[in-house]
Design a protein around this motif. Sequence first.
Motif, PDB file in Angstrom:
ATOM      1  N   ALA A  24       8.156  10.904 -27.662  1.00 56.00           N
ATOM      2  CA  ALA A  24       8.823  11.227 -28.775  1.00 56.00           C
ATOM      3  C   ALA A  24      10.032  12.346 -28.594  1.00 56.00           C
ATOM      4  N   ASP A  25       9.600  13.151 -27.949  1.00 56.36           N
ATOM      5  CA  ASP A  25      10.547  14.258 -27.477  1.00 56.36           C
ATOM      6  C   ASP A  25      11.842  13.466 -26.797  1.00 56.36           C
ATOM      7  N   LEU A  26      11.522  12.643 -25.769  1.00 64.39           N
ATOM      8  CA  LEU A  26      12.521  12.153 -25.055  1.00 64.39           C
ATOM      9  C   LEU A  26      13.441  11.261 -25.755  1.00 64.39           C
ATOM     10  N   ARG A  27      12.995  10.585 -27.006  1.00 63.25           N
ATOM     11  CA  ARG A  27      13.824   9.960 -27.969  1.00 63.25           C
ATOM     12  C   ARG A  27      14.608  10.968 -28.815  1.00 63.25           C
ATOM     13  N   ARG A  28      14.167  11.910 -29.299  1.00 70.08           N
ATOM     14  CA  ARG A  28      14.807  12.911 -30.076  1.00 70.08           C
ATOM     15  C   ARG A  28      16.068  13.470 -29.130  1.00 70.08           C
ATOM     16  N   VAL A  29      15.941  13.813 -27.919  1.00 66.95           N
ATOM     17  CA  VAL A  29      16.865  14.354 -27.101  1.00 66.95           C
ATOM     18  C   VAL A  29      18.058  13.336 -26.928  1.00 66.95           C
ATOM     19  N   TYR A  30      17.367  11.891 -26.649  1.00 63.73           N
ATOM     20  CA  TYR A  30      18.545  10.856 -26.744  1.00 63.73           C
ATOM     21  C   TYR A  30      19.100  10.671 -27.924  1.00 63.73           C
ATOM     22  N   THR A  31      18.698  10.871 -28.996  1.00 64.42           N
ATOM     23  CA  THR A  31      19.350  10.575 -30.207  1.00 64.42           C
ATOM     24  C   THR A  31      20.202  11.765 -30.356  1.00 64.42           C
ATOM     25  N   ALA A  32      19.914  12.761 -30.193  1.00 66.28           N
ATOM     26  CA  ALA A  32      20.706  14.171 -30.315  1.00 66.28           C
ATOM     27  C   ALA A  32      22.035  13.804 -29.411  1.00 66.28           C
ATOM     28  N   ARG A  33      21.690  13.437 -28.160  1.00 72.54           N
ATOM     29  CA  ARG A  33      22.925  13.106 -27.317  1.00 72.54           C
ATOM     30  C   ARG A  33      23.958  12.058 -27.919  1.00 72.54           C
ATOM     31  N   VAL A  34      23.418  11.033 -28.385  1.00 72.01           N
ATOM     32  CA  VAL A  34      24.215  10.030 -28.756  1.00 72.01           C
ATOM     33  C   VAL A  34      25.040  10.616 -30.030  1.00 72.01           C
ATOM     34  N   ALA A  35      24.224  11.272 -30.994  1.00 78.32           N
ATOM     35  CA  ALA A  35      25.014  11.878 -32.090  1.00 78.32           C
ATOM     36  C   ALA A  35      26.111  12.931 -31.472  1.00 78.32           C
ATOM     37  N   ALA A  36      25.786  13.863 -30.503  1.00 78.89           N
ATOM     38  CA  ALA A  36      26.854  14.651 -30.119  1.00 78.89           C
ATOM     39  C   ALA A  36      28.269  13.624 -29.397  1.00 78.89           C
ATOM     40  N   ASP A  37      27.917  12.602 -28.797  1.00 74.24           N
ATOM     41  CA  ASP A  37      28.870  11.899 -28.372  1.00 74.24           C
ATOM     42  C   ASP A  37      29.776  11.347 -29.555  1.00 74.24           C
ATOM     43  N   TRP A  38      29.139  10.811 -30.621  1.00 69.47           N
ATOM     44  CA  TRP A  38      29.733  10.486 -31.738  1.00 69.47           C
ATOM     45  C   TRP A  38      30.838  11.453 -32.327  1.00 69.47           C
ATOM     46  N   ILE A  39      30.199  12.733 -32.444  1.00 67.49           N
ATOM     47  CA  ILE A  39      30.914  13.726 -33.188  1.00 67.49           C
ATOM     48  C   ILE A  39      32.098  14.153 -32.229  1.00 67.49           C
ATOM     49  N   ARG A  40      31.856  13.971 -30.801  1.00 67.93           N
ATOM     50  CA  ARG A  40      33.100  14.393 -30.163  1.00 67.93           C
ATOM     51  C   ARG A  40      34.134  13.429 -30.182  1.00 67.93           C
ATOM     52  N   LEU A  41      33.761  12.015 -30.290  1.00 64.54           N
ATOM     53  CA  LEU A  41      34.741  10.862 -30.460  1.00 64.54           C
ATOM     54  C   LEU A  41      35.409  11.195 -32.001  1.00 64.54           C
ATOM     55  N   GLN A  42      34.799  11.514 -33.107  1.00 60.44           N
ATOM     56  CA  GLN A  42      35.364  11.729 -34.175  1.00 60.44           C
ATOM     57  C   GLN A  42      36.311  12.765 -34.213  1.00 60.44           C
ATOM     58  N   ASP A  43      35.955  13.951 -33.681  1.00 57.34           N
ATOM     59  CA  ASP A  43      36.647  15.250 -33.417  1.00 57.34           C
ATOM     60  C   ASP A  43      38.111  14.821 -32.316  1.00 57.34           C
ATOM     61  N   ALA A  44      38.097  13.848 -31.563  1.00 57.82           N
ATOM     62  CA  ALA A  44      39.167  13.399 -30.974  1.00 57.82           C
ATOM     63  C   ALA A  44      40.104  12.916 -31.764  1.00 57.82           C
ATOM     64  N   LYS A  45      39.724  12.070 -32.636  1.00 54.32           N
ATOM     65  CA  LYS A  45      40.617  11.276 -33.535  1.00 54.32           C
ATOM     66  C   LYS A  45      41.168  12.346 -34.683  1.00 54.32           C
ATOM     67  N   THR A  46      40.370  13.088 -35.311  1.00 59.03           N
ATOM     68  CA  THR A  46      40.618  14.210 -36.399  1.00 59.03           C
ATOM     69  C   THR A  46      39.775  15.281 -36.177  1.00 59.03           C
ATOM     70  N   PRO A  47      40.325  16.511 -36.284  1.00 56.99           N
ATOM     71  CA  PRO A  47      39.800  17.710 -35.972  1.00 56.99           C
ATOM     72  C   PRO A  47      38.495  17.873 -37.192  1.00 56.99           C
ATOM     73  N   THR A  48      37.499  18.173 -36.422  1.00 56.08           N
ATOM     74  CA  THR A  48      36.204  18.644 -37.284  1.00 56.08           C
ATOM     75  C   THR A  48      35.813  19.994 -37.216  1.00 56.08           C
ATOM     76  N   ASP A  49      34.696  20.508 -37.849  1.00 56.67           N
ATOM     77  CA  ASP A  49      34.368  21.902 -38.148  1.00 56.67           C
ATOM     78  C   ASP A  49      34.072  22.241 -36.317  1.00 56.67           C
ATOM     79  N   TYR A  50      33.390  21.402 -35.840  1.00 59.35           N
ATOM     80  CA  TYR A  50      32.935  21.530 -34.395  1.00 59.35           C
ATOM     81  C   TYR A  50      34.000  21.831 -33.277  1.00 59.35           C
ATOM     82  N   ARG A  51      35.120  21.673 -33.661  1.00 56.18           N
ATOM     83  CA  ARG A  51      36.303  21.531 -32.541  1.00 56.18           C
ATOM     84  C   ARG A  51      36.113  22.593 -31.728  1.00 56.18           C
ATOM     85  N   LYS A  52      36.083  23.903 -32.258  1.00 60.68           N
ATOM     86  CA  LYS A  52      35.781  25.248 -31.371  1.00 60.68           C
ATOM     87  C   LYS A  52      34.709  25.384 -30.559  1.00 60.68           C
TER      88      LYS A  52
END
Length: 83
Positions: free
Chosen positions: A17-45
Amino acid sequence: MIVPEVEKTINTAPQYADLRRVYTARVAADWIRLQDAKTPTDYRKIINSNDSSPSATSPRPGSPSSTVTFPARARARPRPRPR
């Protein structure tokens, strides 16, 4: 083959279960990074800043991400105990 059996075990067994949570967090982080590359987000800094302190990841007051709330059930989900 052994791969489908290993994949099924990792996707369903409580001890992974912990491995699945870490993997999901990593996928979410990559998605946020891609969204921020298109349009600045609150997480840019903090993207690529290596700063994971609570103050770095807290949203700014009044920002859209600071007003999102989750049901109590989602926040307080108990973790399965290892057997």
